[in-house]
Design a protein around this motif. Structure first.
Motif, short mmCIF file in Angstrom:
data_model
loop_
_atom_site.label_atom_id
_atom_site.label_comp_id
_atom_site.label_asym_id
_atom_site.label_seq_id
_atom_site.Cartn_x
_atom_site.Cartn_y
_atom_site.Cartn_z
N ILE A 67 0.84 -1.19 0.00
CA ILE A 67 0.00 0.00 0.00
C ILE A 67 0.88 1.25 0.00
CG2 ILE A 67 -1.86 -1.18 1.22
CD1 ILE A 67 -1.00 0.34 3.77
N PRO A 68 0.39 2.36 -0.57
CA PRO A 68 1.15 3.61 -0.51
C PRO A 68 1.22 4.12 0.93
CG PRO A 68 -0.63 3.72 -2.14
CD PRO A 68 -0.87 2.51 -1.30
N LEU A 69 2.32 4.80 1.25
CA LEU A 69 2.47 5.41 2.56
C LEU A 69 2.76 6.89 2.40
CD1 LEU A 69 2.68 5.16 5.66
CD2 LEU A 69 5.14 4.73 5.36
N HIS A 70 1.94 7.72 2.98
CA HIS A 70 2.13 9.17 3.00
C HIS A 70 2.73 9.56 4.35
CE1 HIS A 70 -0.55 9.32 -0.54
NE2 HIS A 70 -1.28 8.43 0.13
N ARG A 71 3.39 10.69 4.37
CA ARG A 71 3.97 11.19 5.63
C ARG A 71 3.62 12.66 5.78
NH1 ARG A 71 10.22 10.48 7.83
NH2 ARG A 71 9.82 11.31 9.93
N ALA A 72 3.23 13.03 6.99
CA ALA A 72 2.90 14.43 7.26
C ALA A 72 3.36 14.79 8.66
CB ALA A 72 1.39 14.67 7.14
N SER A 73 3.81 16.02 8.81
CA SER A 73 4.18 16.52 10.14
C SER A 73 3.16 17.58 10.57
CB SER A 73 5.58 17.14 10.12
OG SER A 73 5.84 17.75 11.37
N PHE A 74 2.61 17.36 11.74
CA PHE A 74 1.70 18.32 12.35
C PHE A 74 2.31 18.87 13.63
CE2 PHE A 74 -1.18 15.09 10.32
CZ PHE A 74 -1.45 15.84 9.18
N GLU A 75 3.64 18.99 13.63
CA GLU A 75 4.35 19.40 14.83
C GLU A 75 3.91 20.77 15.32
OE1 GLU A 75 8.88 19.87 16.65
OE2 GLU A 75 8.58 19.37 14.54
N ALA A 76 3.77 21.73 14.40
CA ALA A 76 3.38 23.08 14.81
C ALA A 76 2.00 23.07 15.46
CB ALA A 76 3.41 24.02 13.61
#
Length: 386
Positions: A67-76
């Motif tokens: 499966i595709p894997l996306h990455r996101a940062s919601f640190e802020a």
């Protein structure tokens, strides 16, 4: 455009076994599954942050499942909406639960908006809870595995978000989840569970808190005013706490252990008592802030069960709703170490129907007048991570 009969589902892949099996089950059911890894706490010098390894584990799971894997940062967003609140509460002498806010603000907040941008019709997680279709819409229910149930942490999300959420492992026991992962060849089948603060990980909590909250030593006293020690700062202690008080044998006192019963912020004093079941550790009722409901708010008194901390057994109680949206909860039996800043989460049977922040407690026995026990905005404590 998804060609799956069920549409595209974005699974929050944390790198752990629960979310991995959630993705596996949904793929087996015919969904078009994508993974989303969320990294929300990154400090280069932080030996306790496992985000890098967790991402590699999530990649390995996605590769095994194809499966595709996306990455996101919601640190802020995490720091602004969760962590800053967490620090404000501690500095005010209360004990917050960041995992509840993390679910509301991050996983079912900004992450859910990101799911929409990825074309997801559904959002799925590895939570141990169930979304059940009821007569008037989706309901949040406890997991089949009572020992792993996480509905307590999910009570503050919006009901409309439940309608787009899948929690496939809520029907399974933890042992079944690990066995499904092992049979499928998922590389995280035996990875230990994470038990730390949401997104921050497992670490010595006092050491971590001391990086952000200044120490302010003061007296440790009995309810009668006898000084028995010195504390390092009220935020570093919790109601019901026994360890770390550094109170040795005292002349005129027996050998029973000492426990934190109250915080007097006006005098910067920590109030302690002897004995696990001392009356000052128990409350017969509490008052909440504004309640968040996952059902139509009750207009009359409600017989229910309540948890005032995660993993606590359901406690029979009566909830009295108030016109301003708050509530008073009276327990059938007094409860130990009820903690302002934590959440009172309400259940009717297996259904989680809502909850609110604990703002005030009513003790079964009042301490002497100079300790504020009725409006403990200046009081705090926890059965939590310290």
């Amino acid at each position: 455009m998804s060609t799956s009969a069920h549409g595209r589902v974005i699974v929050g892949l944390s790198g752990g076994v629960d979310s991995a099996v959630a993705a596996l089950l949904l793929k087996e059911r015919g969904y078009e599954v994508h993974g989303l890894f969320m990294s929300n706490w990154e400090e280069d010098d932080d030996a306790y942050c496992t985000a890098a390894q967790d991402f590699q584990d999530a990649r390995a799971v996605a590769r095994e499942l194809g499966i595709p894997l996306h990455r996101a940062s919601f640190e802020a967003q995490y720091r602004e909406r969760v962590f800053e609140h967490f620090l404000r509460e501690y500095r005010a002498g209360r004990t917050p639960n960041p995992d509840v806010l993390c679910n509301r603000e991050i996983k079912f907040g900004v992450a859910l908006r990101h799911v929409e941008r990825l074309g997801g019709r559904w959002f799925a997680t590895g939570h141990y809870a169930r979304v059940v279709e009821g007569p008037s819409g989706p309901e949040l229910h406890k997991a089949r595995d009572a020992a792993k149930d996480q509905s307590y942490f999910l009570h503050a999300i919006e009901r409309s978000e439940l309608a787009r959420t899948l929690m496939p492992i809520g029907e399974l026991e933890k042992s079944e989840v690990r066995e499904r992962a092992r049979r499928a060849g998922l590389p995280v089948f035996d990875k230990p569970d994470s038990t730390g603060i949401c997104f921050i990980g497992e670490r010595p909590f006092r050491e971590f808190l001391a990086r952000y909250v200044n120490e302010a030593p003061g007296p440790i006293e009995t309810p009668e005013g006898e000084k028995v020690g010195t504390h390092r700062g009220l935020p570093f202690y919790t109601l019901g706490q026994r360890a770390g008080l550094a109170i040795g044998g005292r002349r005129g006192h027996d050998e029973r252990p000492w426990y934190v019963a109250a915080k007097d912020a006006r005098r910067n004093a920590l109030i302690v008592v002897q004995g696990h079941d001392h009356p000052l550790l128990f409350s017969s009722a509490l008052e909440t802030g504004p309640m968040h409901w996952l059902m139509e708010p009750p207009a009359e008194r409600l017989r229910c069960t309540v948890k005032v901390r995660y993993r606590q057994a359901d406690q029979p109680a009566e909830l009295e709703p108030r016109a301003d949206g708050t509530a008073r909860i009276t327990f059938d039996e007094p409860q130990r170490a009820v903690t302002p800043g934590q959440y009172a989460v309400v259940y009717v049977g297996e259904r989680c129907v809502g909850g609110g922040v604990i703002e005030a407690v009513e003790r079964t026995q009042a301490p002497r007048d100079r300790v504020d026990t009725v409006r403990p905005a200046r009081w705090s404590g926890s059965a939590g991570p310290i």
